[in-house]
Write a protein that holds these residues in place. Structure first.
Motif, PDB file in Angstrom:
ATOM      1  N   VAL A 182       1.348  -0.857   0.239  1.00 13.13           N
ATOM      2  CA  VAL A 182      -0.260  -0.125  -0.281  1.00 13.13           C
ATOM      3  C   VAL A 182       0.640   1.344  -0.218  1.00 13.13           C
TER       4      VAL A 182
ATOM      5  N   VAL B   8       0.802   5.805  -7.395  1.00 18.51           N
ATOM      6  CA  VAL B   8      -0.159   7.310  -7.493  1.00 18.51           C
ATOM      7  C   VAL B   8      -0.033   8.238  -7.096  1.00 18.51           C
ATOM      8  N   ALA B   9       0.778   9.208  -6.636  1.00 22.77           N
ATOM      9  CA  ALA B   9       0.463  10.246  -6.336  1.00 22.77           C
ATOM     10  C   ALA B   9       1.683  11.115  -7.006  1.00 22.77           C
TER      11      ALA B   9
ATOM     12  N   TRP C 157       1.792   1.895  -3.488  1.00 23.25           N
ATOM     13  CA  TRP C 157       1.297   1.868  -4.841  1.00 23.25           C
ATOM     14  C   TRP C 157       0.597   3.591  -3.863  1.00 23.25           C
ATOM     15  N   ALA C 158       1.238   3.947  -3.228  1.00 25.06           N
ATOM     16  CA  ALA C 158       0.313   5.189  -2.773  1.00 25.06           C
ATOM     17  C   ALA C 158       1.190   6.327  -3.405  1.00 25.06           C
TER      18      ALA C 158
ATOM     19  N   VAL D 201       3.903  13.874  -0.438  1.00 22.96           N
ATOM     20  CA  VAL D 201       2.711  13.606  -0.003  1.00 22.96           C
ATOM     21  C   VAL D 201       2.910  12.497   1.405  1.00 22.96           C
ATOM     22  N   ASN D 202       1.581  12.489   1.568  1.00 26.28           N
ATOM     23  CA  ASN D 202       1.266  11.866   2.786  1.00 26.28           C
ATOM     24  C   ASN D 202      -0.234  10.663   2.495  1.00 26.28           C
ATOM     25  N   HIS D 203      -0.536  10.308   3.390  1.00 23.37           N
ATOM     26  CA  HIS D 203      -1.782   9.214   3.701  1.00 23.37           C
ATOM     27  C   HIS D 203      -1.828   8.618   4.437  1.00 23.37           C
TER      28      HIS D 203
END
Ligand code: MN
Ligand code: MN
Ligand code: ZN
Ligand code: ZN
Lengths: 139, 139
Positions: B108, B115-116, B111-112, B124-126
């Motif tokens: 994950v 995508v970003a 993937w994150a 980016v963070n999620h």
DNA sequence: GTCTTATCGGGAATCATTTTCATTATTGCA
DNA sequence: TGCAATAATGAAAATGATTCCCGATAAGAC
């Protein structure tokens, strides 16, 4: 097991205010707060109350027309959903301006369900949001 | 690029209140709200104010000792972090009682980021949270 | 023990969101 | 077209979590 309430389509009346809120959201592919939408509508001369804005935003969510993201500061933001309630998806969101891109990650979906099952959790759902700065805001 | 503030260890005084808040959190592997922690402490005769509870919970978060999850209703909940700030992880949380399990998903993470990057997002963070009913609450 | 000042905590202030409820407007039907 | 039934509206008050203020308190240094 949860009782499955019949998907009874609630009768809704068509009002100027409801249309105005939807238009305001449709104008941008951005997550916007109720306060923000309200201010925008009033600024453009629209005759509408804050309660009504909240009311319609919630209706959109209930009807699967809009997604909601809760910002860290607690404020809720709303955005019209690309293809209604048909496709499950997540978002890549600019933490500066709220601009959002709908994203999908099949692998994440299966991973989430598997992990939950391994720990005996039931009635599972999940939230996956990726935040960052869009190209415009990075400048 | 962000200025990297020197990781200056802030001098903190050891107080009964700070210890009490930490103990309250340590007592359960559950995400709990400030209001909840406060009520629990007062009920057990602890001499502490609500402001102080909020203050310490925030300190724990700043120090990487606790994770915070914002519930849909807007309330923030806190939980001590298993291995401090060392390992990045997410949670499988019971939406009924708050019981949480720390989980990891390397796939994950990559993937994150991918995508970003594809959409030109930076910095980016999620957030990834899986909610469900734990075995105890499902009964 | 005394001093310095970080910490405390009661209470007021914020602020998003909800609720209330009298007024207004939409819709179904005669 | 006319009208009653009632869904929708919105101004104002209520709610509730969180933050702010600031005089009182207590931890740590010497
Ligand atoms: Mn998903
Ligand atoms: Mn992660
Ligand atoms: Zn942006
Ligand atoms: Zn549970």
């Amino acid at each position: 097991m949860a009782l499955m309430a019949p998907t009874q389509q609630v009768k809704r009346r068509a009002t100027n205010q409801g249309a105005a809120v939807k238009e305001a959201l449709a104008a941008e592919d951005t997550f916007r707060s109720a306060q923000d939408v309200y201010a925008t509508l009033r600024a453009s001369g629209e005759k509408i109350g804050l309660s009504t804005v909240y009311r319609h935003l919630q209706i959109f969510v209930d009807d699967g027309l809009a997604d909601v993201i809760h910002k860290p500061d607690g404020e809720s933001t709303y955005r019209l959903c690309g293809d209604a309630s048909t496709t499950h998806h997540h978002h890549l969101v600019c933490r500066q301006c709220g601009k959002a891109v709908e994203i999908e990650g099949p692998a994440v979906e299966t991973w989430a369900d598997k992990v939950a099952a391994q720990h005996g959790f039931s009635d599972v759902n999940h939230t996956v949001e990726i935040f960052g700065l869009c190209t415009a805001c990075a400048a």
